[in-house]
Design a protein around this motif. Structure first.
Motif, short mmCIF file in Angstrom:
data_model
loop_
_atom_site.label_atom_id
_atom_site.label_comp_id
_atom_site.label_asym_id
_atom_site.label_seq_id
_atom_site.Cartn_x
_atom_site.Cartn_y
_atom_site.Cartn_z
N LEU A 3 -0.91 16.40 -2.11
CA LEU A 3 0.08 16.36 -1.27
C LEU A 3 -0.58 16.17 0.26
O LEU A 3 0.01 15.91 1.16
N THR A 4 -1.66 16.74 0.25
CA THR A 4 -2.26 16.88 1.70
C THR A 4 -3.35 15.64 1.93
O THR A 4 -3.43 15.46 3.02
N HIS A 5 -3.74 14.74 0.90
CA HIS A 5 -4.38 13.62 1.04
C HIS A 5 -3.69 12.49 0.18
O HIS A 5 -4.07 12.13 -0.93
N PRO A 6 -2.43 11.99 0.80
CA PRO A 6 -1.82 10.82 -0.05
C PRO A 6 -2.87 9.81 -0.53
O PRO A 6 -3.60 9.35 0.07
N SER A 7 -2.75 9.45 -1.86
CA SER A 7 -3.65 8.39 -2.47
C SER A 7 -2.94 7.98 -3.88
O SER A 7 -1.91 8.45 -4.14
N GLY A 8 -3.65 7.10 -4.34
CA GLY A 8 -3.20 6.49 -5.33
C GLY A 8 -2.65 5.07 -5.36
O GLY A 8 -2.45 4.65 -4.23
N PRO A 9 -2.02 4.63 -6.32
CA PRO A 9 -1.51 3.17 -6.35
C PRO A 9 -0.22 2.80 -5.49
O PRO A 9 -0.39 1.94 -5.08
N GLY A 10 0.36 4.15 -5.08
CA GLY A 10 1.53 4.02 -4.21
C GLY A 10 1.07 3.85 -2.85
O GLY A 10 2.08 4.28 -1.77
N ALA A 11 -0.08 4.39 -2.43
CA ALA A 11 -0.69 4.72 -1.08
C ALA A 11 -1.27 3.66 -0.38
O ALA A 11 -1.68 2.60 -1.04
N LEU A 12 -1.36 3.76 1.07
CA LEU A 12 -1.81 2.66 1.72
C LEU A 12 -2.61 3.47 2.81
O LEU A 12 -2.15 4.44 3.49
N ILE A 97 2.76 -5.94 7.19
CA ILE A 97 1.90 -5.70 6.11
C ILE A 97 2.59 -4.39 5.48
O ILE A 97 2.39 -4.64 4.17
N LEU A 98 3.25 -3.48 6.01
CA LEU A 98 3.87 -2.42 5.33
C LEU A 98 5.10 -3.16 4.52
O LEU A 98 5.13 -2.53 3.29
N ARG A 99 5.68 -4.03 4.95
CA ARG A 99 6.74 -4.59 4.24
C ARG A 99 5.93 -5.26 2.79
O ARG A 99 6.86 -5.22 1.62
N ASP A 100 5.22 -6.17 3.12
CA ASP A 100 4.44 -6.66 1.89
C ASP A 100 3.80 -5.67 0.71
O ASP A 100 3.84 -5.96 -0.42
N ALA A 101 3.23 -4.71 1.39
CA ALA A 101 2.50 -3.62 0.56
C ALA A 101 3.60 -2.83 -0.15
O ALA A 101 3.05 -2.11 -1.38
N ALA A 102 4.58 -2.44 0.57
CA ALA A 102 5.60 -1.53 0.02
C ALA A 102 5.05 -0.23 -0.43
O ALA A 102 5.19 0.15 -1.25
N PRO A 103 4.24 0.57 0.50
CA PRO A 103 3.75 1.49 0.05
C PRO A 103 4.54 2.86 -0.11
O PRO A 103 5.51 2.98 0.62
N GLN A 104 4.28 3.93 -0.84
CA GLN A 104 5.13 4.88 -1.03
C GLN A 104 4.45 6.10 0.10
O GLN A 104 5.31 6.93 0.25
N SER A 105 3.43 5.90 0.39
CA SER A 105 2.79 7.12 1.42
C SER A 105 1.71 6.18 2.24
O SER A 105 1.22 5.18 1.70
N VAL A 106 1.65 6.46 3.21
CA VAL A 106 0.62 5.88 4.32
C VAL A 106 -0.35 6.87 5.18
O VAL A 106 0.49 7.67 5.53
N VAL A 117 4.45 4.48 14.84
CA VAL A 117 6.02 3.92 14.62
C VAL A 117 6.11 3.21 13.70
O VAL A 117 7.31 3.43 13.01
N ALA A 118 5.25 2.30 13.41
CA ALA A 118 5.71 1.24 12.05
C ALA A 118 5.65 2.16 10.89
O ALA A 118 6.56 1.95 10.08
N PRO A 119 4.48 2.91 10.56
CA PRO A 119 4.26 3.49 9.19
C PRO A 119 5.46 4.56 9.08
O PRO A 119 5.98 4.54 7.95
N PHE A 120 5.89 5.18 10.13
CA PHE A 120 6.90 6.19 9.80
C PHE A 120 8.27 5.62 9.71
O PHE A 120 9.05 6.17 9.26
N SER A 121 8.56 4.66 10.42
CA SER A 121 9.78 3.83 10.29
C SER A 121 9.81 3.10 9.06
O SER A 121 10.97 3.38 8.46
N HIS A 122 8.64 2.75 8.47
CA HIS A 122 8.60 2.24 7.06
C HIS A 122 9.15 3.35 6.06
O HIS A 122 9.91 3.08 5.30
N LEU A 123 8.53 4.50 6.33
CA LEU A 123 8.68 5.68 5.31
C LEU A 123 10.11 6.05 5.47
O LEU A 123 10.67 6.47 4.48
N ALA A 124 10.75 6.09 6.67
CA ALA A 124 12.28 6.33 6.89
C ALA A 124 12.97 5.54 6.12
O ALA A 124 14.18 5.73 5.67
#
Length: 297
Positions: A3-12, A97-106, A117-124
């Motif tokens: 939770l404190t260090h987003p990582s793994g295949p869904g992370a960017l 980049i975020l649209r193409d990668a489609a990460p679950q966490s950034v 602005v970009a990563p938080f809007s993507h997550l929203a």
């Protein structure tokens, strides 16, 4: 996923060394003895150093290309925003980049504050009302075009809430409702953005130096109903006794240990889907760089 260090295949891990959102003349004044060009680009260097010193990342890393053109034409103030052309181009590229990668966490290592602005809007756009935002910053970042300060970094949070430059807001895939935003560590109460913050009803918590402060933030987060949170950290929120390589540091900021505790406490309430670090200004390295250019190396 930790939770404190987003990582793994869904992370960017997103490297976004944007510096143009910091209006030039005021930035020059922050670093006496450093060439004006180098002062601006010190914000560009900071993210690489953050990544170098961070734990190994087991997911993908992406780089947003950022111009280093400091010509008057490249940095022209348009529609009340310094270097608006570069800011918009780089925002679009980050969103692509975020649209193409489609990460679950950034996790974003950024230059100035508008890189969130970009990563938080993507997550929203992924989590909708299930996402809340903690904006840990000495400044409100809720300015708008027409304010005396023209740097987009001072407008970043307002844009995420749908306020400000209509063209920039239209680029965003999703917005953050003001009721899902909490500012932490705010101490620049004379900034022009305070009026927008208060009109939108964005709540805030001051310097967090006790467990009681963390509980207030945890209670607020639980009250939003969100199970995911994006955390923006501007290093200028830190106390100068702990960290000096940032802008406007003072001895009334958050201590490093308290900041680490706060993030850990927050992760007990909601999963951290986004984490941004901004405004590392490696002042001494920039001064050293000036010396190296003057030596016959």
């Amino acid at each position: 996923m930790s939770l404190t260090h987003p990582s793994g295949p869904g992370a960017l891990r997103l490297m976004f060394p944007q510096w143009q959102g910091a209006a030039g003349p005021s930035t020059h004044q922050l670093l006496p003895g450093v060439d004006a060009h180098d002062t601006q680009l010190s914000i560009h260097l900071g993210p690489a150093l953050l990544a170098l010193m961070s734990p190994d990342h087991d997911g993908p890393t992406a780089y947003v290309p950022v111009s280093t053109d400091t010509s008057h034409e490249a940095l022209a103030t348009v529609d009340g925003i310094y270097a608006r052309g570069a800011v918009v181009r780089q925002l679009r590229e980050a969103l692509r980049i975020l649209r193409d990668a489609a990460p679950q966490s950034v996790v974003t290592f950024g230059g100035e504050c508008s890189v969130s602005v970009a990563p938080f809007s993507h997550l929203a756009s992924i989590y909708g009302d299930d996402l809340a935002v903690l904006w840990i910053d000495a400044h409100p970042d809720t300015g708008v075009p027409g304010d005396s300060y023209t740097g987009f970094r001072s407008m970043a949070l307002a844009a995420l809430a749908g306020e400000g430059d209509a063209g920039i807001v239209a680029e965003l895939p999703a917005l953050i409702p003001p009721a899902k935003i909490l500012q932490v560590g705010l101490r620049q109460w004379k900034d022009e953005g305070i009026a927008v913050k208060e009109r939108l009803g964005i709540r805030s918590v001051g310097i967090t130096d006790t467990p009681d402060d963390s509980r207030r933030i945890q209670d607020w987060l639980a009250g939003t109903g969100a199970t995911r949170v994006a955390v923006h950290i501007n290093l200028d929120v830190l106390d100068r006794r702990d960290f000096t390589d940032t802008a406007g540091a003072a001895t009334d900021g958050i201590r490093m240990a308290d900041l680490a505790r706060l993030v850990a406490d927050v992760s007990g309430v909601a999963g951290i889907a986004g984490l941004t670090l901004t405004q590392h200004l490696p002042v001494e390295l920039m001064r050293l760089g000036g010396l190296l250019r003057d030596l016959p190396l």
